[in-house]
Write an enzyme that holds these catalytic residues in place. Structure first.
Site, PDB file in Angstrom:
ATOM      1  N   ALA B  55       7.580   2.609   6.386  1.00 40.04           N
ATOM      2  CA  ALA B  55       8.428   2.504   8.001  1.00 40.04           C
ATOM      3  C   ALA B  55       7.383   1.758   8.889  1.00 40.04           C
ATOM      4  O   ALA B  55       8.256   1.519   9.489  1.00 40.04           O
ATOM      5  CB  ALA B  55       8.627   3.895   7.814  1.00 40.04           C
ATOM      6  N   ASP B 229       9.810   8.398   6.073  1.00 33.34           N
ATOM      7  CA  ASP B 229      10.755   8.057   6.887  1.00 33.34           C
ATOM      8  C   ASP B 229      11.274   8.196   8.150  1.00 33.34           C
ATOM      9  O   ASP B 229      11.667   7.359   9.002  1.00 33.34           O
ATOM     10  CB  ASP B 229      11.355   7.447   5.317  1.00 33.34           C
ATOM     11  N   LYS B 240      10.495   9.173   0.310  1.00 32.95           N
ATOM     12  CA  LYS B 240      10.735   8.455  -1.234  1.00 32.95           C
ATOM     13  C   LYS B 240      11.204   9.072  -1.807  1.00 32.95           C
ATOM     14  O   LYS B 240      10.948  10.331  -1.720  1.00 32.95           O
ATOM     15  CB  LYS B 240       9.494   7.765  -1.724  1.00 32.95           C
TER      16      LYS B 240
END
Lengths: 337, 337
Positions: B55, B229, B240
């Site tokens: 990210a 993220d 993830k």
């Protein structure tokens, strides 16, 4: 229906009178190659090199290995010792060889040993069909289920243990959708279970092993259904690496957890899961894919290929002798006195 | 020590005055190939095709994409819209483009935009070093830790978020052994995290994602340390696929769970994790390995690439503004009013 029509189509361990044919599971799904075993050494190699896998299938193949040894006048004790050492975790291998050894001790000849091996194989298939009915009866109609590794026709004499319950549940309409975890690092779920499910026309989706909890979150998965390599006297169950993690995730989400295995997988001489030796395999299985190195040189890996799920995370153990709900030593002793 | 000596060695996003060089992460660890970006379209393509990932790194690359657009007299609104659409889940991408757009609105020229992009990159590196110290201070000496995906120099301006905490903890002696999950299906842990850890001389072992619970069982793992993220206003964290499963396993074993992310990852406009859209990617990512089909034709797969870990399973969120213990909306509002 489709699932019923092709139940019986796959027989990965086939006796042909003087030789054993084994479907080479390492090459599936790309190729259907058969290994021609004409000696007990051929069978030992196939077990050790994972051409044949799945606890029940390993036991059956070993029994036929003893028959080949007898036909060729080999030293049977030595042949059985070699077969026994081929894979350490699967207790069915030990069980099948003990049973063959019983007949050898009684002075059985090759023809009688052949009948014994066939009986082992036929009994496994019959046990699977019975377990399929017993397990499917626990599942509510319209369920989605998740399985791990391969416990189907390929891992047994036919039909399957956990996959046998899934076949029966799909045939009866209880199971609407099946999810299969990839099962790293050997990908038995991706390569073998999906191969069986697609051939049977069963609605199935592959997931990464790590996606199981995210899958359970929406509440559609009702059961996780797995096989076993060894079940201890208190119900603790050794199975493919990742099974324990699925059991924890299942409990967290209120999803039920079912172990399906023939009684030959139960080892009442092993008190608890803590007494089960876990096979550690070579780091290279994680460091390479299809022989190509995928991880930087110099890297190390930790590669246990089984784990132990404690009995308290298991809702049902299904054997051909019956179903054990909420297993513990007392419940286990009722079916395995 | 070794880990200290090479902290600064990897810079995957490099500005060279008139072009952006990106280390092509798809080809690691086999090859260190650099992609030469001379236009914002080149940068968009690199983000969309996963040549650059993580990210924070995506946000930084996008900022440099705006600089390239300005240098070539492109329409900046259109260039920013294209960059913004390259990856949906990483909020840092939106944040970096909003910040660049703020300068564009003020009438900034290419030279000023270049200074802004450099500031974004430098601030990310400084934030990572600060988070490394804050996170490492939570870890008891001699700990073993487990991480997931790649959150290191490759995913950021340098040093890393979760991997920055690990680098700091190893340098200070708190962390004795690191385990990294493979992170199916892209293998970021296997390909990228192990690459960084081995290069830094950090004691590290790769595991199958499904082996994490078995690893935690013996009590040596003290912390699971991951990146993010997107972090919602109540502390729910998208990361993830597999992160949520690790959090459940950690809680089951009394292992603590740490999320490390710069404040740019926090999205106070998103109330809870239920409001975060999860990117589903193509089934083929699970059905093939390196372009070779590994699953029977006709098979389907379900391939979510992120999941949401609820705040109640998180013990600490570490940002450069400070540490949030036992995150909830009230705790989050203290640092993110």
């Amino acid at each position: 229906m489709n699932a019923n029509a092709s139940h019986d189509s796959i027989r990965a361990v086939q006796w042909h009178g003087d030789r054993l044919h084994l479907l080479d599971q390492r090459r599936l799904p790309a190729e259907e190659t058969w290994i021609d075993c004409t000696s007990s050494d051929d069978v030992t190699r196939a077990i050790r090199d994972l051409a044949v896998r799945g606890a029940p299938a390993i036991g059956i193949a070993a029994a036929w290995g003893v028959v080949l040894a007898a036909m060729h006048g080999e030293n049977l004790s030595s042949a059985m010792a070699t077969l026994r050492a081929a894979r350490p975790t699967a207790v069915n291998l030990m069980w099948a060889l003990d049973r063959m050894n019983g007949r050898v001790s009684e002075g059985a000849g090759a023809a009688e040993l052949e009948r014994e091996a066939r009986a082992i194989q036929d009994e496994d298939l019959a046990a699977n069909r019975h377990m399929g009915e017993l397990g499917a009866a626990l599942i509510e109609p319209g369920s989605h289920v998740l399985t791990h590794c391969n416990t189907g026709s390929l891992a047994t004499a036919g039909y399957g243990t956990a996959l046998g319950v899934i076949r029966a549940g799909v045939a009866n309409g209880q199971i609407e959708q099946v999810y299969a975890g990839e099962t790293r690092p050997w990908q038995q779920g991706a390569r073998l279970t999906m191969w069986e499910l697609v051939r049977d026309g069963i609605p199935a989706r592959l997931i990464a092993d790590s996606a199981a909890s995210h899958l359970m979150k929406d509440g559609k998965i009702k059961w996780v259904i797995v096989g076993a390599d060894r079940i201890a006297a208190n119900g603790d169950t050794a199975n493919k690496i990742g099974t324990y993690q699925l059991a924890i995730a299942a409990r967290h989400h209120g999803v039920k957890f079912m172990v399906v295995a023939p009684s030959t997988t139960v080892d009442m001489a092993t008190a608890t899961g803590a007494d089960i030796e876990i096979e550690l395999r070579d780091a290279t299985e994680l460091l390479s894919v299809s022989g190509t190195r995928t991880v930087i040189e110099g890297a190390d890996a930790w590669n246990p290929v089984f784990d132990v799920t404690p009995a308290e995370l298991i809702d049902a153990i299904v054997t051909e002798r019956g179903v054990i709900l909420k297993p513990d030593e007392e419940q286990m002793r009722i079916l395995f006195p």
